[in-house]
Design a protein around this motif. Structure first.
Motif, PDB file in Angstrom:
ATOM      1  N   UNK A 174       1.568  27.531 -55.321  1.00 52.20           N
ATOM      2  CA  UNK A 174       0.863  28.808 -55.383  1.00 52.20           C
ATOM      3  C   UNK A 174       1.726  29.917 -54.781  1.00 52.20           C
ATOM      4  N   UNK A 175       2.899  30.170 -55.364  1.00 47.84           N
ATOM      5  CA  UNK A 175       3.765  31.202 -54.787  1.00 47.84           C
ATOM      6  C   UNK A 175       3.146  32.583 -54.916  1.00 47.84           C
ATOM      7  N   UNK A 176       3.341  33.386 -53.875  1.00 44.86           N
ATOM      8  CA  UNK A 176       2.868  34.763 -53.902  1.00 44.86           C
ATOM      9  C   UNK A 176       1.378  34.923 -53.714  1.00 44.86           C
ATOM     10  N   UNK A 177       0.693  33.863 -53.335  1.00 47.34           N
ATOM     11  CA  UNK A 177      -0.757  33.925 -53.134  1.00 47.34           C
ATOM     12  C   UNK A 177      -1.039  34.268 -51.676  1.00 47.34           C
ATOM     13  N   UNK A 178      -1.937  35.210 -51.453  1.00 41.99           N
ATOM     14  CA  UNK A 178      -2.395  35.517 -50.101  1.00 41.99           C
ATOM     15  C   UNK A 178      -3.315  34.368 -49.673  1.00 41.99           C
ATOM     16  N   UNK A 179      -3.021  33.693 -48.551  1.00 41.74           N
ATOM     17  CA  UNK A 179      -3.851  32.552 -48.118  1.00 41.74           C
ATOM     18  C   UNK A 179      -5.327  32.911 -47.959  1.00 41.74           C
ATOM     19  N   UNK A 180      -5.621  34.180 -47.710  1.00 43.02           N
ATOM     20  CA  UNK A 180      -7.015  34.606 -47.561  1.00 43.02           C
ATOM     21  C   UNK A 180      -7.792  34.503 -48.872  1.00 43.02           C
ATOM     22  N   UNK A 181      -7.090  34.443 -50.015  1.00 48.10           N
ATOM     23  CA  UNK A 181      -7.776  34.373 -51.315  1.00 48.10           C
ATOM     24  C   UNK A 181      -7.975  32.940 -51.789  1.00 48.10           C
ATOM     25  N   UNK A 182      -7.473  31.967 -51.062  1.00 49.97           N
ATOM     26  CA  UNK A 182      -7.612  30.560 -51.471  1.00 49.97           C
ATOM     27  C   UNK A 182      -8.972  30.038 -51.023  1.00 49.97           C
TER      28      UNK A 182
ATOM     29  N   UNK B  76     -12.816  21.720 -55.982  1.00 48.50           N
ATOM     30  CA  UNK B  76     -12.482  22.945 -56.706  1.00 48.50           C
ATOM     31  C   UNK B  76     -11.497  23.754 -55.871  1.00 48.50           C
ATOM     32  N   UNK B  77     -10.405  24.164 -56.504  1.00 52.50           N
ATOM     33  CA  UNK B  77      -9.410  25.011 -55.859  1.00 52.50           C
ATOM     34  C   UNK B  77      -9.406  26.337 -56.621  1.00 52.50           C
ATOM     35  N   UNK B  78      -9.520  27.423 -55.876  1.00 45.88           N
ATOM     36  CA  UNK B  78      -9.525  28.753 -56.480  1.00 45.88           C
ATOM     37  C   UNK B  78      -8.578  29.629 -55.671  1.00 45.88           C
ATOM     38  N   UNK B  79      -7.727  30.382 -56.360  1.00 46.02           N
ATOM     39  CA  UNK B  79      -6.780  31.276 -55.689  1.00 46.02           C
ATOM     40  C   UNK B  79      -6.617  32.530 -56.541  1.00 46.02           C
TER      41      UNK B  79
ATOM     42  N   UNK C 114     -13.410  14.801 -44.472  1.00 45.60           N
ATOM     43  CA  UNK C 114     -12.263  14.991 -43.570  1.00 45.60           C
ATOM     44  C   UNK C 114     -11.025  15.501 -44.296  1.00 45.60           C
ATOM     45  N   UNK C 115     -11.182  16.280 -45.359  1.00 45.88           N
ATOM     46  CA  UNK C 115     -10.042  16.854 -46.075  1.00 45.88           C
ATOM     47  C   UNK C 115      -9.393  17.917 -45.188  1.00 45.88           C
ATOM     48  N   UNK C 116      -8.079  17.851 -45.089  1.00 47.01           N
ATOM     49  CA  UNK C 116      -7.315  18.830 -44.311  1.00 47.01           C
ATOM     50  C   UNK C 116      -6.459  19.635 -45.283  1.00 47.01           C
ATOM     51  N   UNK C 117      -6.455  20.960 -45.126  1.00 50.87           N
ATOM     52  CA  UNK C 117      -5.687  21.829 -46.025  1.00 50.87           C
ATOM     53  C   UNK C 117      -4.759  22.724 -45.218  1.00 50.87           C
ATOM     54  N   UNK C 118      -3.525  22.894 -45.728  1.00 50.37           N
ATOM     55  CA  UNK C 118      -2.575  23.813 -45.112  1.00 50.37           C
ATOM     56  C   UNK C 118      -1.805  24.525 -46.217  1.00 50.37           C
ATOM     57  N   UNK C 119      -1.324  25.734 -45.907  1.00 50.71           N
ATOM     58  CA  UNK C 119      -0.581  26.531 -46.879  1.00 50.71           C
ATOM     59  C   UNK C 119       0.696  27.009 -46.216  1.00 50.71           C
TER      60      UNK C 119
END
Length: 142
Positions: A46-54, A64-67, A103-108
């Motif tokens: 997801x290059x160029x994506x603002x993490x706040x929009x994920x 569901x993943x939305x960006x 227990x899903x963990x997400x990082x960007x």
């Protein structure tokens, strides 16, 4: 344990083979997924994506993943070239019952969204004690 749905992926591959690599636009949210030990890892480009929009959500084992990627030019600018896709991108993953969706963990980092999805405790292999036969207790893998 991890299933992905993309009904047009095989059609895209066939078109790329027949018409050439540039005939079909690349996947908007390409991903890699693999199991490492007791967890599944999923990486989304997801290059160029603002993490706040994920946005991530799980409902009935569907992740569901939305960006959103906004255009860099101000509204009053004259755009000369706009090749980078903008807008809202979504992707769905169907997760197996053996994964621990609580227990899903997400990082960007560096344009890559990484999800770590642990295998549920009840799905992990365990040893079972066997008694009887006069020879005492012994263990076998189950």
């Amino acid at each position: 344990m991890l299933m992905r749905t993309d009904p047009f992926r095989e059609l895209d591959r066939l078109a790329q083979q027949v018409l050439g690599a540039n005939a079909v636009s690349p996947a908007v949210m390409p991903m890699d997924a693999y199991r490492s030990g007791d967890e599944f890892l999923v990486h989304f480009d997801l290059p160029g994506i603002d993490p706040e929009t994920i946005e991530l959500d799980v409902e009935r084992n569907v992740l569901n993943v939305r960006a959103e990627r906004r255009g860099p030019a101000p509204e009053d600018a004259e755009v000369l070239v706009a090749e980078r896709p903008t807008g809202t991108f979504t992707r769905q993953l169907f997760l197996g019952d053996t994964l621990d969706t609580d227990r899903i963990d997400a990082s960007y980092d560096a344009g890559v969204l990484t999800l770590r999805i642990p295998v549920a405790e009840q799905a992990k292999p365990r040893r079972i004690q066997i008694t009887g036969g006069g020879s005492g207790r012994r263990q076998i893998s189950g």
